[in-house]
Design an enzyme around this catalytic site. Structure first.
Site, short mmCIF file in Angstrom:
data_model
loop_
_atom_site.label_atom_id
_atom_site.label_comp_id
_atom_site.label_asym_id
_atom_site.label_seq_id
_atom_site.Cartn_x
_atom_site.Cartn_y
_atom_site.Cartn_z
CB CYS A 76 -2.22 0.25 8.52
SG CYS A 76 -0.68 0.61 7.80
CD GLU B 22 8.06 0.51 10.93
OE1 GLU B 22 6.93 0.60 10.43
OE2 GLU B 22 9.00 -0.13 10.41
CD GLU C 72 3.31 -0.18 13.03
OE1 GLU C 72 2.16 -0.12 13.50
OE2 GLU C 72 4.34 0.04 13.69
CG ASN D 43 -0.39 0.10 2.50
OD1 ASN D 43 0.77 -0.26 2.68
ND2 ASN D 43 -1.15 0.59 3.47
C1 UN1 Z 1 -0.32 3.38 6.26
O1 UN1 Z 1 -1.29 3.86 6.86
O2 UN1 Z 1 -0.39 2.27 5.74
O3 UN1 Z 1 0.16 8.45 7.77
C2 UN1 Z 1 0.91 4.17 6.14
C3 UN1 Z 1 0.04 8.34 6.55
C4 UN1 Z 1 1.25 7.96 5.74
C5 UN1 Z 1 1.66 6.55 5.96
C6 UN1 Z 1 0.52 5.62 6.10
N1 UN1 Z 1 2.35 8.80 6.13
O4 UN1 Z 1 -1.01 8.54 5.98
#
Ligand code: UN1
Length: 499
Positions: free
Chosen positions: A286, A466, A252, A154
């Protein structure tokens, strides 16, 4: 249609086929007739080769001064900037996200490069007084060793960057195992690391199937650390194996993120946040908003606003300029979203809008699902608790602030969260009481910045973070050093005290 890119593994500084000779295909999720790339279907021998190359390289890489290691990463940032548009276009074809979001994904990699390159000149330890005279005490960070980085589709550039860059600056060597859905993006990224001049073996790339290559890496006795981003199911297996084989592991995993909208919220602002948080990247972050917890006084009004805005969203291929919602990544995920709609209906949720696979016109060639709002959801329903990873948002009504927080906290996950309110007291109570790694006040659940810790509580993670300086605690071990310059044996206080 373009000619498929031929991807290879990158082991010890060479681009090589899988020793199995087999290849797999990566297809365009907006138009499954298009093969974007072919890539090696690697096996255990490829994994062994990558691990021994990384081990070999580790001996000298860890001795290169950190500021010099960081200069390679700075160079990666410069090259990524130059190739941002090309990589974003490729990402949009291979993974489906809208072009502006694909540019954002590459930009996150660039930001990571420039942010983490500075870390090469910090990597601070501590000095502290010793309890003895003429004795010096300090801590320093040591690399962990050979790291397996298992990354999802993703964020096919950002996530490999946010793992590999700090890992390398800290003096580790790495093996990247990218998701099967995005091998071309990973290949382009590793080409850039190569072009930045990294010594052979410092970064390796092994393509293949998670259950084969991913598993072989996690089980490999010469891997010291596994950093995994992906599903909770796989993460549990990774954690188990790492526990058994004594590897450091950073997990994660899933989320079931909620945005609360209180009765005093700026509803237009909350609406923009909800639409972006729920449907950005087709809900495949996510951190995506999959629950909207709405105060009963604004529920009807907000729901009407949301429904109207959602009905205007345009589905299509991410690389078409008018598109706002791209495809789902693959058939399996599309099926998963469909199944959750069946579950929602059977549990008594009401589909306000969407709810079906989208097949009109050109959409029939891809994996499209209509942006979906589920109403009359209660916190016990599976759609309120389980991660769907698609353009589906559930509306849950609450009577007051306390129940909003209780409902928000009532899942096993704890990644991102948000509350829209104008009341500073509630905002601070929310910051304190929400069980999540990230809380946004008057902003959506997505949009984390690289220099702040990223990760979640409860079943989302295993206690690591992270990004930010917190990631240094993933990729380094602490060494404590005592220097005695008294020229005599000084027993520590515990062994020396008379009273
Ligand atoms: C993810 O949600 O899979 O916070 C990563 C965000 C991005 C990273 C998301 N910097 O929306």
């Amino acid at each position: 249609m373009t000619t498929p890119l031929v991807c290879r593994n990158f082991i010890n500084g060479e681009w090589v086929k899988a020793t199995t000779g087999d290849v797999l295909e990566s297809r365009n999720p907006s138009d499954r007739r298009e093969v974007v790339a072919t890539f090696p279907h690697s096996g255990n021998i490829d994994v062994d080769n990558a691990v021994s190359s990384a081990r070999q390289a580790y001996h000298s890489w860890r001795l290169i001064p950190a500021p010099a290691r960081a200069e390679y990463i700075f160079k990666v940032g410069e090259l990524l900037s130059q190739q941002k548009e090309t990589i974003a276009l490729l990402m949009s074809r291979e993974m489906g996200k809208c072009l502006p979001e694909a540019r954002g994904d590459v930009q996150e990699g660039i930001d990571w490069a420039f942010y983490s390159a500075g870390e090469g000149r910090r990597l601070f330890g501590q000095t502290t007084p010793s309890e003895m005279p003429n004795k010096f005490a300090m801590t320093m960070r040591m690399p962990v060793g050979v790291c397996a980085l298992i990354t999802p589709w993703n964020f096919p550039v950002a996530i490999p960057c946010w793992k590999a860059m700090p890992a390398l600056i800290c003096g580790n060597t790495v093996i990247l195992k990218p998701a099967e859905d995005t091998p071309a993006c990973a290949t382009k990224l590793v080409e850039i690391f190569q072009a930045a001049g990294l010594p052979p073996g410092v970064i390796n790339l092994v393509h293949g199937v998670g259950e084969e290559v991913g598993k072989a890496l996690v089980e490999h006795p010469d891997i010291n650390l596994v950093s995994f981003t992906g599903s909770s199911e796989t993460g549990s297996q990774v954690g188990e194996i790492c526990g058994r084989t004594h590897k450091r592991v950073c997990l994660e995993m899933g989320g079931k993120n909620a945005q609360v909208v209180m009765e005093d919220a700026d509803l237009d602002l909350a609406l923009e946040g909800a639409v972006w948080g729920a449907f950005g990247t087709t809900g495949q972050r996510c951190t995506a908003t999959s629950r909207l917890i709405l105060h009963r006084d604004i529920k009807d009004k907000f729901t009407t606003m949301l429904q109207e805005r959602t009905s205007q969203l345009r589905l299509g291929a991410g690389y078409e300029p008018q598109t706002e919602i791209g495809p789902i990544i693959n058939q399996k995920q599309l099926q998963r979203v469909k199944t959750y709609l069946d579950i929602a209906r059977s549990e008594g949720a009401k589909v306000l809008i969407g709810g079906e696979v989208a097949t009109a016109g050109e959409l029939q060639h891809g994996y499209f699902f209509q942006p979906t709002i589920l109403d009359e959801v209660n916190p016990q329903m599976r759609v309120a608790k389980e991660e769907i990873f698609g353009p589906v948002v559930s509306l849950i009504e609450v009577d007051n602030f306390a129940s909003a927080i209780a409902v928000l906290n009532s899942t096993n996950y704890g990644l991102s969260s948000s509350i829209y309110t104008q009341d500073v007291n509630r905002a601070f109570a929310a910051m304190r009481d929400i069980e999540a790694g990230i809380t946004y006040i008057n902003g959506p659940t997505i949009g984390a910045e690289v220099h702040l810790p990223f990760g979640g509580v409860k079943s989302t993670g295993n206690g690591h973070r992270e990004a930010g300086t917190a990631v240094l605690d993933v990729f380094t071990e602490w060494k404590t050093v005592y220097v005695d310059f008294s020229s005599s044996l000084q027993r520590a206080q515990i062994d020396n005290r008379t009273s």
